[in-house]
Design a protein around this motif. Sequence first.
Motif, PDB file in Angstrom:
ATOM      1  N   PRO A 166     -37.553  32.523  14.178  1.00  0.00           N
ATOM      2  CA  PRO A 166     -38.309  32.033  13.017  1.00  0.00           C
ATOM      3  C   PRO A 166     -38.314  33.063  11.890  1.00  0.00           C
ATOM      4  CG  PRO A 166     -39.802  32.983  14.591  1.00  0.00           C
ATOM      5  CD  PRO A 166     -38.427  33.113  15.193  1.00  0.00           C
ATOM      6  N   GLN A 167     -38.730  32.642  10.720  1.00  0.00           N
ATOM      7  CA  GLN A 167     -38.858  33.601   9.626  1.00  0.00           C
ATOM      8  C   GLN A 167     -40.041  34.541   9.840  1.00  0.00           C
ATOM      9  OE1 GLN A 167     -38.452  32.291   5.561  1.00  0.00           O
ATOM     10  NE2 GLN A 167     -37.033  30.642   6.107  1.00  0.00           N
ATOM     11  N   LEU A 168     -41.095  34.055  10.517  1.00  0.00           N
ATOM     12  CA  LEU A 168     -42.261  34.896  10.788  1.00  0.00           C
ATOM     13  C   LEU A 168     -42.606  34.785  12.271  1.00  0.00           C
ATOM     14  CD1 LEU A 168     -44.544  36.728   9.795  1.00  0.00           C
ATOM     15  CD2 LEU A 168     -45.859  34.668   9.216  1.00  0.00           C
ATOM     16  N   LEU A 169     -42.623  35.917  12.952  1.00  0.00           N
ATOM     17  CA  LEU A 169     -42.875  35.960  14.397  1.00  0.00           C
ATOM     18  C   LEU A 169     -44.080  36.839  14.683  1.00  0.00           C
ATOM     19  CD1 LEU A 169     -41.983  35.386  17.346  1.00  0.00           C
ATOM     20  CD2 LEU A 169     -40.527  37.417  17.194  1.00  0.00           C
ATOM     21  N   LEU A 170     -45.091  36.265  15.339  1.00  0.00           N
ATOM     22  CA  LEU A 170     -46.279  37.003  15.755  1.00  0.00           C
ATOM     23  C   LEU A 170     -46.314  37.044  17.273  1.00  0.00           C
ATOM     24  CD1 LEU A 170     -47.323  34.762  13.314  1.00  0.00           C
ATOM     25  CD2 LEU A 170     -49.140  36.477  13.292  1.00  0.00           C
ATOM     26  N   ILE A 171     -46.485  38.239  17.841  1.00  0.00           N
ATOM     27  CA  ILE A 171     -46.552  38.383  19.300  1.00  0.00           C
ATOM     28  C   ILE A 171     -47.839  39.118  19.660  1.00  0.00           C
ATOM     29  CG2 ILE A 171     -45.368  39.068  21.406  1.00  0.00           C
ATOM     30  CD1 ILE A 171     -42.797  39.321  19.890  1.00  0.00           C
ATOM     31  N   ASP A 172     -48.662  38.462  20.467  1.00  0.00           N
ATOM     32  CA  ASP A 172     -49.932  39.031  20.918  1.00  0.00           C
ATOM     33  C   ASP A 172     -49.698  39.776  22.224  1.00  0.00           C
ATOM     34  OD1 ASP A 172     -52.566  39.614  21.393  1.00  0.00           O
ATOM     35  OD2 ASP A 172     -53.291  37.568  21.124  1.00  0.00           O
ATOM     36  N   GLU A 173     -49.896  41.094  22.228  1.00  0.00           N
ATOM     37  CA  GLU A 173     -49.659  41.970  23.382  1.00  0.00           C
ATOM     38  C   GLU A 173     -48.258  41.729  23.957  1.00  0.00           C
ATOM     39  OE1 GLU A 173     -51.445  44.366  24.027  1.00  0.00           O
ATOM     40  OE2 GLU A 173     -53.334  43.883  23.037  1.00  0.00           O
ATOM     41  N   PRO A 174     -47.228  42.144  23.235  1.00  0.00           N
ATOM     42  CA  PRO A 174     -45.846  41.836  23.643  1.00  0.00           C
ATOM     43  C   PRO A 174     -45.413  42.470  24.950  1.00  0.00           C
ATOM     44  CG  PRO A 174     -45.873  43.375  21.795  1.00  0.00           C
ATOM     45  CD  PRO A 174     -47.271  42.878  21.954  1.00  0.00           C
ATOM     46  N   LEU A 190     -36.132  42.865  19.291  1.00  0.00           N
ATOM     47  CA  LEU A 190     -36.935  42.708  18.086  1.00  0.00           C
ATOM     48  C   LEU A 190     -36.295  43.417  16.896  1.00  0.00           C
ATOM     49  CD1 LEU A 190     -40.513  43.125  19.605  1.00  0.00           C
ATOM     50  CD2 LEU A 190     -39.485  41.017  18.730  1.00  0.00           C
ATOM     51  N   ASP A 191     -35.728  44.592  17.128  1.00  0.00           N
ATOM     52  CA  ASP A 191     -35.022  45.292  16.054  1.00  0.00           C
ATOM     53  C   ASP A 191     -33.832  44.481  15.557  1.00  0.00           C
ATOM     54  OD1 ASP A 191     -36.596  47.584  15.739  1.00  0.00           O
ATOM     55  OD2 ASP A 191     -35.604  48.619  17.393  1.00  0.00           O
ATOM     56  N   ASP A 192     -33.104  43.867  16.487  1.00  0.00           N
ATOM     57  CA  ASP A 192     -31.963  43.028  16.135  1.00  0.00           C
ATOM     58  C   ASP A 192     -32.412  41.860  15.262  1.00  0.00           C
ATOM     59  OD1 ASP A 192     -29.491  41.814  16.002  1.00  0.00           O
ATOM     60  OD2 ASP A 192     -29.503  41.108  18.083  1.00  0.00           O
ATOM     61  N   TRP A 193     -33.482  41.190  15.684  1.00  0.00           N
ATOM     62  CA  TRP A 193     -33.981  40.039  14.935  1.00  0.00           C
ATOM     63  C   TRP A 193     -34.520  40.468  13.566  1.00  0.00           C
ATOM     64  CZ3 TRP A 193     -31.236  38.082  18.156  1.00  0.00           C
ATOM     65  CH2 TRP A 193     -31.310  36.779  18.646  1.00  0.00           C
ATOM     66  N   ALA A 194     -35.190  41.632  13.497  1.00  0.00           N
ATOM     67  CA  ALA A 194     -35.692  42.128  12.214  1.00  0.00           C
ATOM     68  C   ALA A 194     -34.542  42.396  11.247  1.00  0.00           C
ATOM     69  CB  ALA A 194     -36.519  43.388  12.422  1.00  0.00           C
ATOM     70  N   ASN A 195     -33.443  42.937  11.765  1.00  0.00           N
ATOM     71  CA  ASN A 195     -32.264  43.181  10.924  1.00  0.00           C
ATOM     72  C   ASN A 195     -31.668  41.884  10.397  1.00  0.00           C
ATOM     73  OD1 ASN A 195     -32.378  45.963  11.197  1.00  0.00           O
ATOM     74  ND2 ASN A 195     -31.067  45.982  13.028  1.00  0.00           N
ATOM     75  N   GLN A 196     -31.919  40.786  11.103  1.00  0.00           N
ATOM     76  CA  GLN A 196     -31.418  39.483  10.668  1.00  0.00           C
ATOM     77  C   GLN A 196     -32.426  38.737   9.783  1.00  0.00           C
ATOM     78  OE1 GLN A 196     -29.396  37.069  13.698  1.00  0.00           O
ATOM     79  NE2 GLN A 196     -29.338  38.870  15.049  1.00  0.00           N
ATOM     80  N   GLY A 197     -33.566  39.380   9.515  1.00  0.00           N
ATOM     81  CA  GLY A 197     -34.509  38.800   8.574  1.00  0.00           C
ATOM     82  C   GLY A 197     -35.801  38.282   9.152  1.00  0.00           C
ATOM     83  N   VAL A 198     -35.966  38.326  10.466  1.00  0.00           N
ATOM     84  CA  VAL A 198     -37.225  37.879  11.072  1.00  0.00           C
ATOM     85  C   VAL A 198     -38.335  38.868  10.726  1.00  0.00           C
ATOM     86  CG1 VAL A 198     -38.437  37.385  13.226  1.00  0.00           C
ATOM     87  CG2 VAL A 198     -36.046  36.705  12.967  1.00  0.00           C
ATOM     88  N   GLN A 199     -39.441  38.364  10.223  1.00  0.00           N
ATOM     89  CA  GLN A 199     -40.590  39.208   9.884  1.00  0.00           C
ATOM     90  C   GLN A 199     -41.482  39.337  11.113  1.00  0.00           C
ATOM     91  OE1 GLN A 199     -40.990  39.432   6.186  1.00  0.00           O
ATOM     92  NE2 GLN A 199     -42.633  40.933   6.198  1.00  0.00           N
ATOM     93  N   LEU A 200     -41.843  40.567  11.474  1.00  0.00           N
ATOM     94  CA  LEU A 200     -42.575  40.823  12.708  1.00  0.00           C
ATOM     95  C   LEU A 200     -44.025  41.191  12.440  1.00  0.00           C
ATOM     96  CD1 LEU A 200     -39.993  43.138  14.557  1.00  0.00           C
ATOM     97  CD2 LEU A 200     -40.247  40.649  14.799  1.00  0.00           C
ATOM     98  N   ILE A 201     -44.928  40.623  13.250  1.00  0.00           N
ATOM     99  CA  ILE A 201     -46.314  41.066  13.340  1.00  0.00           C
ATOM    100  C   ILE A 201     -46.648  41.161  14.822  1.00  0.00           C
ATOM    101  CG2 ILE A 201     -48.726  40.598  12.804  1.00  0.00           C
ATOM    102  CD1 ILE A 201     -47.838  38.921  10.445  1.00  0.00           C
ATOM    103  N   LEU A 202     -46.885  42.363  15.310  1.00  0.00           N
ATOM    104  CA  LEU A 202     -47.200  42.591  16.716  1.00  0.00           C
ATOM    105  C   LEU A 202     -48.664  42.997  16.840  1.00  0.00           C
ATOM    106  CD1 LEU A 202     -44.091  44.728  17.829  1.00  0.00           C
ATOM    107  CD2 LEU A 202     -44.282  42.242  17.600  1.00  0.00           C
TER     108      LEU A 202
END
Length: 496
Positions: A166-174, A190-202
Amino acid sequence: MTEPVVHIDNLTIQYQNHTVLDGLSWSIRKGEHYVIGGKSGSGKTTLAKAIAGLIPANDAIQIHFDTQSPLRAKVEYIANWYQFTNLEGDRNFYYQQRYNRHQGKDTLSVKGDLEHFAQKEGLCFADIQQRIHDFGFEHAQSTQLIELSSGEHKKLQLIRGLWIKPQLLLIDEPYTGLDTKSRALLNAWLDDWANQGVQLILITNDNNLPKAINRYAQIVNGKVETVSSPTSFFRDSKRNKKDIPAFLKEVPETSFDTIVEMENVNIRYGDKVVLKDISWTVKVGEKWLLQGPNGSGKSTLLSLINGDHPQAYGLNLKLFGQPRGSGESIWDIKQKIGMISPEMHWYFDTNATVWHTIASGFYDSNGWFIDVKFHEKLQIEELLEFFDLRDVKDRILHTLPLGKQRLALLARTIVKNPPLLVLDEPCQGLDSDQTQYFNDVVDELAHYGKTLIYVGHYESQLPQCIDHRIVLEHGEVKAIEDIVLNDKKIKESVIA
């Protein structure tokens, strides 16, 4: 300036008379990958669910998707625990059911769940095959959802959520329930997906984070505050050390010398071997660490000891000096054991108060119990005081911050002062300070004749009283060792 990916303006969320988020305003811009940490119960999960649209936000939250991005214009939230249903859509499971094979078939298999998810979301199964392999999850494809361990459930959650991209990914206690290798693989993914544009909130207080993380925030008095690093997160107040209740200083009476004796024990489901030729002896007073990667058979091994596994009969297995199946009931076994595990926490009565939770430990029930005796009430009150839970004793357990839930369950575990404590990943989801407090209590209990079996992945987060270790891998004993944790010295090692 471009629009922020997430814009929150004056978000207020209340539960009954308690304000969790109070006029919260916050903006997250493209390329800002956040960790939200800080005190338990501060509102981190509530905020994440509101951003994901799972909690009404009264138009206070705006999500601006990139219409030119190849990623899905979607907010994906991966919860702390995986809530699955049976084939009829029911979540009404009970704890022992996960070991009963014919009842386990009431739920989908892992592969069936993933195939159903792929069809629902329009995904290609081939796109996730390599990730499943890298996660060491191939062996679980035929496993029923109810049979999975907590770490395996977490892997399934992550595979599903990350598959969507997704464009925005939230993970609670990953990292809940994941072994060391799986944590490293997750961070790389997660680093791979971030490089492809996925925005992370952990949402985590863990310090071992993906390299992509470049922003940190916490919630204080219902509002977001940004900080410079995870070390700046506010922590729960350290509890003052109290004298352990007198009834727990009494060494449990035992008419046996060994707690567990098993020789060449095998457990299989059809063609699937879960435990193979396990031989293990636990003597009274020993403190054991049980380790192994996710899916190695740890939960199944413990189920043989606590009386929950139906295949325990007919095996070369003795518990508390008696052959299994020699006339003892499951309740005779459980009376001698105090246990806590992530799975027990999942299945625990959602209507139980903290007081009821602790009281249920006398009767080994998941919330329900008959009227307690006068001296038992006194012991409950002593534990409420010892764990600083007196002010929440009438609150529903599952409405409390996770740290307090785990303390209430530890109180339940020790309330009858049993000779054996089985603590299966008891500190999952707790921060380092909470974990230290929990393990300090375990160390203190260990001085009074308790036998301990403790499941944990990380040597830096274990009680110091542990003196033996057994390691499983693919259902077999990989190593049995005598250890000293305070200087990590291996005294003696027997590799199976």
